[in-house]
Scaffold this motif. Structure first.
Motif, PDB file in Angstrom:
ATOM      1  N   LYS A   1    -119.359  23.439 -61.657  1.00  0.00           N
ATOM      2  CA  LYS A   1    -120.464  22.494 -61.515  1.00  0.00           C
ATOM      3  C   LYS A   1    -121.219  22.763 -60.214  1.00  0.00           C
ATOM      4  O   LYS A   1    -122.452  22.713 -60.173  1.00  0.00           O
ATOM      5  N   GLY A   2    -120.477  23.062 -59.167  1.00  0.00           N
ATOM      6  CA  GLY A   2    -121.084  23.352 -57.873  1.00  0.00           C
ATOM      7  C   GLY A   2    -121.967  24.586 -57.884  1.00  0.00           C
ATOM      8  O   GLY A   2    -122.833  24.741 -57.028  1.00  0.00           O
ATOM      9  N   THR A   3    -121.749  25.470 -58.856  1.00  0.00           N
ATOM     10  CA  THR A   3    -122.588  26.666 -58.957  1.00  0.00           C
ATOM     11  C   THR A   3    -123.656  26.524 -60.033  1.00  0.00           C
ATOM     12  O   THR A   3    -124.332  27.488 -60.367  1.00  0.00           O
ATOM     13  N   GLY A   4    -123.791  25.292 -60.590  1.00  0.00           N
ATOM     14  CA  GLY A   4    -124.894  25.021 -61.508  1.00  0.00           C
ATOM     15  C   GLY A   4    -124.530  24.954 -62.985  1.00  0.00           C
ATOM     16  O   GLY A   4    -125.413  24.749 -63.818  1.00  0.00           O
ATOM     17  N   PHE A   5    -123.262  25.134 -63.341  1.00  0.00           N
ATOM     18  CA  PHE A   5    -122.872  25.052 -64.740  1.00  0.00           C
ATOM     19  C   PHE A   5    -122.571  23.606 -65.122  1.00  0.00           C
ATOM     20  O   PHE A   5    -122.181  22.802 -64.285  1.00  0.00           O
ATOM     21  N   ASP A   6    -122.732  23.289 -66.399  1.00  0.00           N
ATOM     22  CA  ASP A   6    -122.489  21.938 -66.910  1.00  0.00           C
ATOM     23  C   ASP A   6    -121.056  21.851 -67.442  1.00  0.00           C
ATOM     24  O   ASP A   6    -120.738  22.433 -68.485  1.00  0.00           O
ATOM     25  N   PRO A   7    -120.182  21.130 -66.744  1.00  0.00           N
ATOM     26  CA  PRO A   7    -118.784  21.039 -67.161  1.00  0.00           C
ATOM     27  C   PRO A   7    -118.585  20.456 -68.567  1.00  0.00           C
ATOM     28  O   PRO A   7    -117.677  20.877 -69.288  1.00  0.00           O
ATOM     29  N   LYS A   8    -119.432  19.515 -68.958  1.00  0.00           N
ATOM     30  CA  LYS A   8    -119.296  18.915 -70.285  1.00  0.00           C
ATOM     31  C   LYS A   8    -119.501  19.975 -71.368  1.00  0.00           C
ATOM     32  O   LYS A   8    -118.742  20.047 -72.336  1.00  0.00           O
ATOM     33  N   VAL A   9    -120.507  20.797 -71.189  1.00  0.00           N
ATOM     34  CA  VAL A   9    -120.775  21.872 -72.147  1.00  0.00           C
ATOM     35  C   VAL A   9    -119.655  22.907 -72.092  1.00  0.00           C
ATOM     36  O   VAL A   9    -119.208  23.414 -73.123  1.00  0.00           O
ATOM     37  N   MET A  10    -119.173  23.198 -70.903  1.00  0.00           N
ATOM     38  CA  MET A  10    -118.080  24.159 -70.764  1.00  0.00           C
ATOM     39  C   MET A  10    -116.827  23.672 -71.489  1.00  0.00           C
ATOM     40  O   MET A  10    -116.141  24.451 -72.137  1.00  0.00           O
ATOM     41  N   ARG A  11    -116.536  22.374 -71.389  1.00  0.00           N
ATOM     42  CA  ARG A  11    -115.374  21.815 -72.097  1.00  0.00           C
ATOM     43  C   ARG A  11    -115.527  21.984 -73.599  1.00  0.00           C
ATOM     44  O   ARG A  11    -114.570  22.285 -74.313  1.00  0.00           O
ATOM     45  N   LYS A  12    -116.750  21.794 -74.084  1.00  0.00           N
ATOM     46  CA  LYS A  12    -117.015  21.969 -75.513  1.00  0.00           C
ATOM     47  C   LYS A  12    -116.776  23.422 -75.920  1.00  0.00           C
ATOM     48  O   LYS A  12    -116.181  23.695 -76.969  1.00  0.00           O
ATOM     49  N   ILE A  13    -117.235  24.361 -75.100  1.00  0.00           N
ATOM     50  CA  ILE A  13    -117.035  25.776 -75.387  1.00  0.00           C
ATOM     51  C   ILE A  13    -115.543  26.107 -75.421  1.00  0.00           C
ATOM     52  O   ILE A  13    -115.073  26.808 -76.324  1.00  0.00           O
ATOM     53  N   VAL A  14    -114.795  25.610 -74.456  1.00  0.00           N
ATOM     54  CA  VAL A  14    -113.346  25.853 -74.421  1.00  0.00           C
ATOM     55  C   VAL A  14    -112.703  25.311 -75.700  1.00  0.00           C
ATOM     56  O   VAL A  14    -111.866  25.970 -76.315  1.00  0.00           O
ATOM     57  N   SER A  15    -113.131  24.126 -76.115  1.00  0.00           N
ATOM     58  CA  SER A  15    -112.612  23.521 -77.342  1.00  0.00           C
ATOM     59  C   SER A  15    -112.940  24.382 -78.564  1.00  0.00           C
ATOM     60  O   SER A  15    -112.085  24.618 -79.419  1.00  0.00           O
ATOM     61  N   LEU A  16    -114.178  24.856 -78.640  1.00  0.00           N
ATOM     62  CA  LEU A  16    -114.587  25.691 -79.769  1.00  0.00           C
ATOM     63  C   LEU A  16    -113.835  27.024 -79.797  1.00  0.00           C
ATOM     64  O   LEU A  16    -113.484  27.527 -80.861  1.00  0.00           O
ATOM     65  N   ARG A  17    -113.576  27.583 -78.645  1.00  0.00           N
ATOM     66  CA  ARG A  17    -112.885  28.879 -78.582  1.00  0.00           C
ATOM     67  C   ARG A  17    -111.433  28.770 -79.034  1.00  0.00           C
ATOM     68  O   ARG A  17    -110.822  29.768 -79.397  1.00  0.00           O
ATOM     69  N   ARG A  18    -110.874  27.569 -79.011  1.00  0.00           N
ATOM     70  CA  ARG A  18    -109.499  27.368 -79.495  1.00  0.00           C
ATOM     71  C   ARG A  18    -109.414  27.508 -81.012  1.00  0.00           C
ATOM     72  O   ARG A  18    -108.354  27.797 -81.549  1.00  0.00           O
ATOM     73  N   LEU A  19    -110.532  27.240 -81.687  1.00  0.00           N
ATOM     74  CA  LEU A  19    -110.561  27.283 -83.146  1.00  0.00           C
ATOM     75  C   LEU A  19    -110.735  28.718 -83.633  1.00  0.00           C
ATOM     76  O   LEU A  19    -111.417  29.507 -82.995  1.00  0.00           O
ATOM     77  N   ASP A  20    -110.166  29.013 -84.800  1.00  0.00           N
ATOM     78  CA  ASP A  20    -110.454  30.326 -85.365  1.00  0.00           C
ATOM     79  C   ASP A  20    -111.881  30.315 -85.910  1.00  0.00           C
ATOM     80  O   ASP A  20    -112.494  29.265 -86.090  1.00  0.00           O
ATOM     81  N   LYS A  21    -112.424  31.494 -86.150  1.00  0.00           N
ATOM     82  CA  LYS A  21    -113.836  31.628 -86.508  1.00  0.00           C
ATOM     83  C   LYS A  21    -114.185  30.810 -87.746  1.00  0.00           C
ATOM     84  O   LYS A  21    -115.204  30.109 -87.768  1.00  0.00           O
ATOM     85  N   HIS A  22    -113.344  30.851 -88.766  1.00  0.00           N
ATOM     86  CA  HIS A  22    -113.628  30.129 -90.010  1.00  0.00           C
ATOM     87  C   HIS A  22    -113.683  28.618 -89.768  1.00  0.00           C
ATOM     88  O   HIS A  22    -114.597  27.938 -90.234  1.00  0.00           O
ATOM     89  N   LYS A  23    -112.718  28.091 -89.033  1.00  0.00           N
ATOM     90  CA  LYS A  23    -112.672  26.657 -88.751  1.00  0.00           C
ATOM     91  C   LYS A  23    -113.874  26.236 -87.914  1.00  0.00           C
ATOM     92  O   LYS A  23    -114.478  25.188 -88.143  1.00  0.00           O
TER      93      LYS A  23
END
Length: 82
Positions: free
Chosen positions: A42-64
């Protein structure tokens, strides 16, 4: 349950409890480390809320992930939000 003559094996139980407590302590430390990384991002300009969503999505397999995105698009469309 590990019991002998209606008695609880206190030593065995204590060992389990102490292992759990140690793991809970490690989990809290890791959780704090993760929060620190999000704060740094966040201190370098990234949005933590969006980053959390990305981390969540990356846990899923591509089909899911694709299935969830299709359902989200369908719902947004039904609500007139697309």
């Amino acid at each position: 349950m590990h019991m002998t003559s209606n008695a609880v094996d206190g030593g065995h139980l204590r060992a389990f409890i102490e292992r759990i407590e140690k793991l809970e302590e490690e989990k809290r430390a890791i959780s704090d480390d993760i929060k620190d990384v999000y704060a740094e991002a966040k201190g370098t300009g990234f949005d933590p809320k969006v980053m959390r969503k990305i981390v969540s999505l990356r846990r899923l397999d591509k089909h899911k992930r694709e299935e969830e995105e299709e359902i989200l698009d369908l719902y947004l469309s039904a609500l007139g939000m697309e």
